[in-house]
Scaffold this motif. Sequence first.
Motif, mmCIF file in Angstrom:
data_model
loop_
_atom_site.group_PDB
_atom_site.id
_atom_site.type_symbol
_atom_site.label_atom_id
_atom_site.label_comp_id
_atom_site.label_asym_id
_atom_site.label_seq_id
_atom_site.Cartn_x
_atom_site.Cartn_y
_atom_site.Cartn_z
ATOM 1 N N ASP A 1 88.692 14.076 17.050
ATOM 2 C CA ASP A 1 89.573 14.365 18.059
ATOM 3 C C ASP A 1 90.640 14.539 17.675
ATOM 4 O O ASP A 1 91.622 15.364 18.134
ATOM 5 N N LYS A 2 91.243 13.535 16.449
ATOM 6 C CA LYS A 2 92.931 14.022 16.267
ATOM 7 C C LYS A 2 92.999 13.613 14.258
ATOM 8 O O LYS A 2 91.554 13.425 14.460
ATOM 9 N N GLN B 1 95.494 17.225 17.626
ATOM 10 C CA GLN B 1 94.559 16.486 19.216
ATOM 11 C C GLN B 1 93.387 17.798 19.166
ATOM 12 O O GLN B 1 93.757 19.229 19.350
ATOM 13 N N TYR C 1 91.725 11.380 9.815
ATOM 14 C CA TYR C 1 91.462 11.559 11.375
ATOM 15 C C TYR C 1 91.331 10.042 12.076
ATOM 16 O O TYR C 1 90.660 9.140 11.098
ATOM 17 N N TRP C 2 91.568 9.990 12.985
ATOM 18 C CA TRP C 2 91.668 9.192 13.832
ATOM 19 C C TRP C 2 89.971 9.268 14.139
ATOM 20 O O TRP C 2 88.877 9.822 14.879
ATOM 21 N N TRP D 1 92.613 5.369 11.626
ATOM 22 C CA TRP D 1 93.100 6.392 11.189
ATOM 23 C C TRP D 1 92.657 6.320 9.866
ATOM 24 O O TRP D 1 92.603 4.720 9.022
ATOM 25 N N GLU E 1 100.973 14.759 14.337
ATOM 26 C CA GLU E 1 99.056 14.688 14.860
ATOM 27 C C GLU E 1 98.456 15.414 15.610
ATOM 28 O O GLU E 1 99.223 16.001 16.999
ATOM 29 N N ASP F 1 101.568 15.973 17.973
ATOM 30 C CA ASP F 1 102.656 14.856 18.033
ATOM 31 C C ASP F 1 103.676 15.490 16.721
ATOM 32 O O ASP F 1 102.869 14.859 16.321
#
Length: 635
Positions: free
Chosen positions: A139-140, A81, A106-107, A112, A79, A62
């Motif tokens: 995850d992200k 995934q 990172y998520w 964040w 971003e 993204d």
Amino acid sequence: MKGIVKTIIFQFAVFSVIACTPIEKQVQVKHDSAPENKVAPISVADEMTYANVNDVRVKHVDLTLTTDFKSKKLSGTAELQLVWLRESTTTIKLDTRDLTISDVRYWHKNAWLPGQFSLQDADPVKGAALVIELPVAADKVMVEYATSPKASGLQWLDKEQTAGKQHPFMYSQSQAIHARSWIPIQDTPAVRVTYSAKITTPSPLTAVMSATSNGKVGTAFEFSMPQPIPAYLIAIAVGELEYQAMSRQTGIWAEPSVLASAVAEFDDTQAMIDATEKLYGPYRWQQYDLLILPPAFPFGGMENPRLSFITPTVIAGDKSLVNLIAHELAHSWSGNLVTNATWNDLWLNEGFTSYVENRIMEEVFGEQRAVMEQWLSVAGLKRDLKALPAADTRLRIELKGRDPDDAFSDVPYVKGHMFLLYLEQAFGRDKFDPFIRYYFDKYAFQSISTDQFVKELNSQLLNKYPGIVSLETVNQWIDQPGLPESSPNPQSDAFVKVQQYQQAWLNRNLATAALKQVNWTVHEWLYFIEILPANLTMTQMRELDRQLGFTQSTNAEIQFAWFRYAISQDYVAVEPAVKTFLQSVGRKKFIVPLYQLLAESSTREYEWAKGIYAEARATYHPMAQSSIDPIFKQK
Ligand code: BES
Ligand code: ZN
């Protein structure tokens, strides 16, 4: 506003496909839904990536980017995934080149958090690995970054380099390994991602991408790409652009002053899609638009999905060069749907595409034209075969640390095309066409190696119909240098006639003025120039030029063929036109051989060409610059 118009047209297009197409087409609509992006282990090593693709896979990108023409930078965030494939690691390595990384997060637990990262030393070919070490398998991740004004995958054009001359222009060219110069990503054709983007541009400029346009939302143009694609197919352009629809699935983005001529030139695009679907199954990307770039674009075309990027040098006024559109469209099957797993397998993309391109041309413009185009491309291949080191004349090449841009030639295209034509002629279309269709279907949205293709060919054709083509012959085509003796020999009746006329003219049985009377197509003239003997006198050349106007031709292919011949004949009258050409066109296929030829001709021509290059260099794409710089560093 334009985005909204386009969305409406697009929705109408989707509606009309369902409402008024025959039943067999409606059945195909199921293919249009977003396919699954399978995360299978990758067995073939791509030496051009740093990415640890079997530890972790990027699934979706993204982008939120701002285009700044003053600093010639894209900046913002990517971003990513992730899908983690190995429990023992939480490290991710991404490809980058000349990126400035300001932050990585990172998520984790709905927030964040700052991540640990380091940018490794840069390799001249591969760029620099961005190594992100996370405490958890998040995850992200989000990378905040800016590109360099010299990014190898972007070209920033001054307004003088555009058709309208009012606004600057920016576009990307990610193939082969330049996506990493504007996105931190797993930059290998073995990995596919879906993507979305928000692009902010200075008013009144429009952003377009290789994706569905969701129009302008607030200050940003929004895009989404639901089909998984390799990084080299992510593409962007920003400029003064307008859109015109041509048919239910096709349309053109171009600068306002170019739009009408482009639409007139390329209005057979829908017929080309229809022809390809009949041969090889459904077009899986819904919309197919063309973006006409300024003449600095270093390629003829680039098959960015849903939006092929096209040089304006193919707008000839007579549709004579539209095989380029057939080519980029054909990539919607060979390349974008079934993708080469590494750049050593480029022939799987380009050879198949050249073959499919030619089948489309046959369907839409007839066999005569298709055969003429075959002959002319084989002539180009033979030129390349003479000039290239033997190792680079194999279909499957070994890049071994070399820049894929340097190993680029007619071999993957035309030798690949001839290999497939050889198979077609050996097995017959009744067996070969269904095989190709099956191959596109079975490997849709996957990346495959040459070995996988050979295995499939072996089981589907060689073994099923024994005694026609042996595995040894197939391996010879793929791994031996040069063109096998069994290679097809395209013959065109029209060209035989051109040859007879030329012979009569050379024997002085036909006046030059009489040649002017013949009603030949661009292809016949290209052949005429191609077979001109090396012993023409200056008087003969002047006479030809005066009567037939080659030097002043408005067809870029005719100019290119004539300039090559004229330079090798020391016909200096061509020089002002060559200079204008080199100063206005950035297409590598034309300008690299012309500079090369001039540099090899005489000291005077070397110095003359060096002077032109010194002036024109800044207007060329970084990729063209890296191809031409070495020519003038040798002496
Ligand atoms: N995908 C290529 C261009 C390319 C190949 C860029 C490899 C970078 C690395 C594109 O489809 C192409 O082949 N264009 C040709 C078209 C021609 C063969 C009709 C071109 O640009 O001339
Ligand atoms: Zn291509």
